[in-house]
Design an enzyme around this catalytic site. Structure first.
Site, short mmCIF file in Angstrom:
data_model
loop_
_atom_site.label_atom_id
_atom_site.label_comp_id
_atom_site.label_asym_id
_atom_site.label_seq_id
_atom_site.Cartn_x
_atom_site.Cartn_y
_atom_site.Cartn_z
N LYS A 112 0.87 -1.19 0.00
CA LYS A 112 0.00 0.00 0.00
C LYS A 112 0.89 1.22 0.00
O LYS A 112 1.79 1.33 0.83
CB LYS A 112 -0.87 0.00 1.26
CG LYS A 112 -1.83 1.17 1.31
CD LYS A 112 -3.08 0.88 0.51
CE LYS A 112 -3.96 2.08 0.29
NZ LYS A 112 -3.50 3.00 -0.78
N LYS A 148 5.32 1.99 -2.62
CA LYS A 148 5.32 3.40 -3.05
C LYS A 148 5.64 3.45 -4.54
O LYS A 148 6.23 2.52 -5.08
CB LYS A 148 6.37 4.20 -2.27
CG LYS A 148 6.08 5.68 -2.19
CD LYS A 148 5.00 5.99 -1.16
CE LYS A 148 4.67 7.47 -1.11
NZ LYS A 148 3.82 7.79 0.04
P1 NAD Z 1 0.98 18.43 -1.91
O1 NAD Z 1 1.62 18.27 -3.22
O2 NAD Z 1 -0.48 18.62 -1.83
O3 NAD Z 1 1.64 19.66 -1.12
C1 NAD Z 1 3.00 19.82 -0.96
C2 NAD Z 1 3.20 21.25 -0.48
O4 NAD Z 1 4.55 21.45 -0.13
C3 NAD Z 1 2.87 22.30 -1.53
O5 NAD Z 1 2.21 23.37 -0.91
C4 NAD Z 1 4.24 22.75 -2.02
O6 NAD Z 1 4.22 24.07 -2.53
C5 NAD Z 1 5.01 22.65 -0.73
N1 NAD Z 1 6.45 22.58 -0.91
C6 NAD Z 1 7.18 21.90 -1.82
N2 NAD Z 1 8.49 22.12 -1.62
C7 NAD Z 1 8.58 22.93 -0.53
C8 NAD Z 1 9.65 23.51 0.18
N3 NAD Z 1 10.91 23.29 -0.19
N4 NAD Z 1 9.36 24.29 1.24
C9 NAD Z 1 8.09 24.53 1.61
N5 NAD Z 1 7.05 24.00 0.97
C10 NAD Z 1 7.28 23.23 -0.09
O7 NAD Z 1 1.46 17.18 -1.04
P2 NAD Z 1 0.76 16.55 0.23
O8 NAD Z 1 -0.12 15.46 -0.21
O9 NAD Z 1 0.25 17.65 1.11
O10 NAD Z 1 2.04 15.86 0.91
C11 NAD Z 1 2.95 16.61 1.71
C12 NAD Z 1 3.79 15.64 2.52
O11 NAD Z 1 2.91 14.83 3.31
C13 NAD Z 1 4.63 14.66 1.70
O12 NAD Z 1 5.81 14.37 2.38
C14 NAD Z 1 3.76 13.42 1.64
O13 NAD Z 1 4.52 12.24 1.42
C15 NAD Z 1 3.17 13.46 3.04
N6 NAD Z 1 1.95 12.69 3.14
C16 NAD Z 1 0.83 13.06 2.49
C17 NAD Z 1 -0.32 12.28 2.61
C18 NAD Z 1 -1.60 12.65 1.93
O14 NAD Z 1 -2.60 11.93 2.11
N7 NAD Z 1 -1.67 13.75 1.22
C19 NAD Z 1 -0.30 11.12 3.39
C20 NAD Z 1 0.87 10.79 4.08
C21 NAD Z 1 1.99 11.59 3.94
#
Ligand code: NAD
Length: 472
Positions: A112, A148
């Protein structure tokens, strides 16, 4: 079989874990740790992400005894697939993109994990993310292994039609490697429900029947679970709300800063704001904004929706009239003097280079891998409490699991039912991690790994280990 410190150790009195028994376990596992080091590489060299991720495993191994077979298996991703994806671009040219899918371990169930679109995606990164998913699913007691995927691409440079062809091409290339009983996809950085819908549709076209369960985080009309879009942030919110009262940290007396303003970051900022926490800084890839009196998150979300970056908010439109604020860089945001820091963007944001400048009291890792293992050591020495990604952001995969169950049953739950299940699972495992950390006097990260390792070891041992063949 060297059955670990029994699970009961964590439910019984700490007095059962004597210094002596810990020492014995430490010695027992030292040679196993040495083996792990053979894949994690030389400490002096810059570690690969996977090597850095494995350091966390090493630490946890000092506190649990685990079968040699389990150690051997957890050292390597079970299967890694790298593919070239040909995409016809809008101008008629052909571009080839590199994609990966990794199933790290599937002892506890099908793989997953999300799919990431980003220019920095590499096999190493995807393997590390799959490694974290393995521990996250075990920690939340979900019947899944860890996987992943990712494509090396800047999706912002592609048209919508190109993005669709790329997403469908990715599924064409990995179709034999995935499936609702094999490996299930979900959104991650720069992928969303629309992309998940294309992927599920393409897989169904290949199979010639609808296969809802191969992807979670789909569009509303394609069988998504209620509450999936906000699950990661909601789960993180339950962790924060369970932990902070233990330190007598009240919402109205708590300042916070959130790095990353996407699916997860914007939502957690809003949840915190709604609950009375003062969110004084947020940022995205283009920069951040700061206000000592607190930011109005819904207005910023609305503004970002229309203007694509947070920096654009500065002294324009409605947000300026709501609250005054300054522009800050992402680096400045991380080192703000706040109670709670929430990295919610990408990995490796807090490293040995900036860890000593961090002033927050508590860090809740909503992003995967935002703190490196060398930064962990520095933060620990400053008594900064770090709550690890595999716990804090596990709400996403938890509701993905609920979506998968609903897709397979064809019976869908209300938002309240999903919310209740999510809340109960997040709070239960957070309490368990807290218990292990306090009783065994280890960091919350190590406690989370101990808890997950115990479950992984049980599953691997149940399938039979070399101990079955040991002479009596
Ligand atoms: P997303 O693409 O929706 O958002 C990412 C955000 O980070 C954007 O606002 C982008 O502009 C910003 N960003 C990118 N580089 C940056 C930097 N250097 N400094 C500051 N901001 C920066 O992604 P998401 O789904 O919100 O995921 C964010 C993190 O959370 C990732 O590490 C992802 O693996 C983790 N995550 C997300 C989920 C989910 O369900 N969305 C679940 C588990 C983990």
């Amino acid at each position: 079989m060297k059955k670990a410190i029994d699970k009961n150790v964590y439910t019984q009195s700490q007095t059962n874990v004597t210094i002596l028994s810990r020492l014995i376990l430490y010695v027992n596992n030292k040679w196993l740790n040495k083996k792990i080091k053979t894949i994690t590489g030389d400490d002096c060299m810059e570690k690969s992400l996977l090597a850095d991720a494995s350091v966390r495993l090493e630490k946890a191994l000092q506190y649990v005894s685990i079968s040699e077979d389990a150690i051997e298996r957890l050292k390597y991703p079970k299967a890694s697939l790298s593919v070239a994806i040909p995409v016809r671009m809008d101008d008629g040219s052909l571009r080839i993109f590199q994609g990966h899918r990794v199933r790290y371990d599937d002892t506890r169930g099908p793989g997953k994990g999300g799919v990431r679109y980003h220019p920095s995606v590499s096999l190493d990164e995807v393997q590390s993310l799959a490694f974290w998913m393995t521990f996250k699913c075990a920690l939340l007691n979900l019947p899944f292994g860890g996987a992943k995927g990712g494509i090396t691409v800047n999706p912002k440079e592609l048209s919508k039609a190109e993005l669709e062809r790329l997403s469908r091409g990715y599924i064409e290339a990995i179709a034999d490697f995935i499936g609702p009983d094999v490996d299930i996809l979900a959104p991650d950085v720069y992928t969303n429900e629309m992309i998940m819908g294309w992927m599920m549709d393409q897989y169904s076209i290949i199979l010639r029947h609808i296969s809802l369960g191969v992807v979670t985080g789909k569009p509303v009309t394609m069988g998504v679970s209620q509450g999936r879009g906000t699950a990661t942030a909601t789960g993180a919110f339950h962790v924060i709300n369970t932990i902070l009262p233990k330190y007598n940290q009240k919402p109205e007396e708590t300042t916070s800063a959130v790095q990353g303003f996407g699916n997860a970051g914007a939502e957690i900022a809003e949840l915190l704001g709604n609950a009375g926490y003062r969110v004084i800084a947020v940022s995205d890839s283009r920069g951040g904004i700061y206000s000592e009196q607190g930011l109005d998150i819904p207005s910023i979300r609305e503004y970002k929706q229309n203007n694509l970056s947070i920096k654009g908010v500065y002294c324009q439109d409605s947000v300026c009239s709501i609250v005054e604020h300054d522009i800050i860089t992402n680096e400045q945001l991380l080192t703000l003097d706040v109670d709670v820091l929430i990295p919610a963007a990408l990995e490796k944001q807090i490293t040995a280079d900036n860890a000593s400048q961090i002033k927050a009291k508590y860090i809740f890792e909503v992003a995967n891998g935002p703190v490196t293992s060398s930064a962990d050591t520095i933060l620990e020495s400053k008594d900064i409490k770090v709550f690890p990604d595999i716990l804090v952001n596990a709400g996403g995969v938890t509701v993905s699991y609920l979506e998968w169950v609903q897709n397979r049953n064809g019976l869908y739950w209300s938002l309240n039912e999903v919310k209740e299940q999510l809340k109960s699972r997040m709070i239960t495992e957070t309490q368990e991690v807290w218990k292990i950390a306090t009783k065994s006097d280890v960091s919350f990260r190590t406690a989370a790994y101990i808890h997950a390792l115990d479950r992984l070891n049980d599953a691997m041992s149940a399938k039979g280990t070399r101990d079955y063949y040991s002479p009596c």
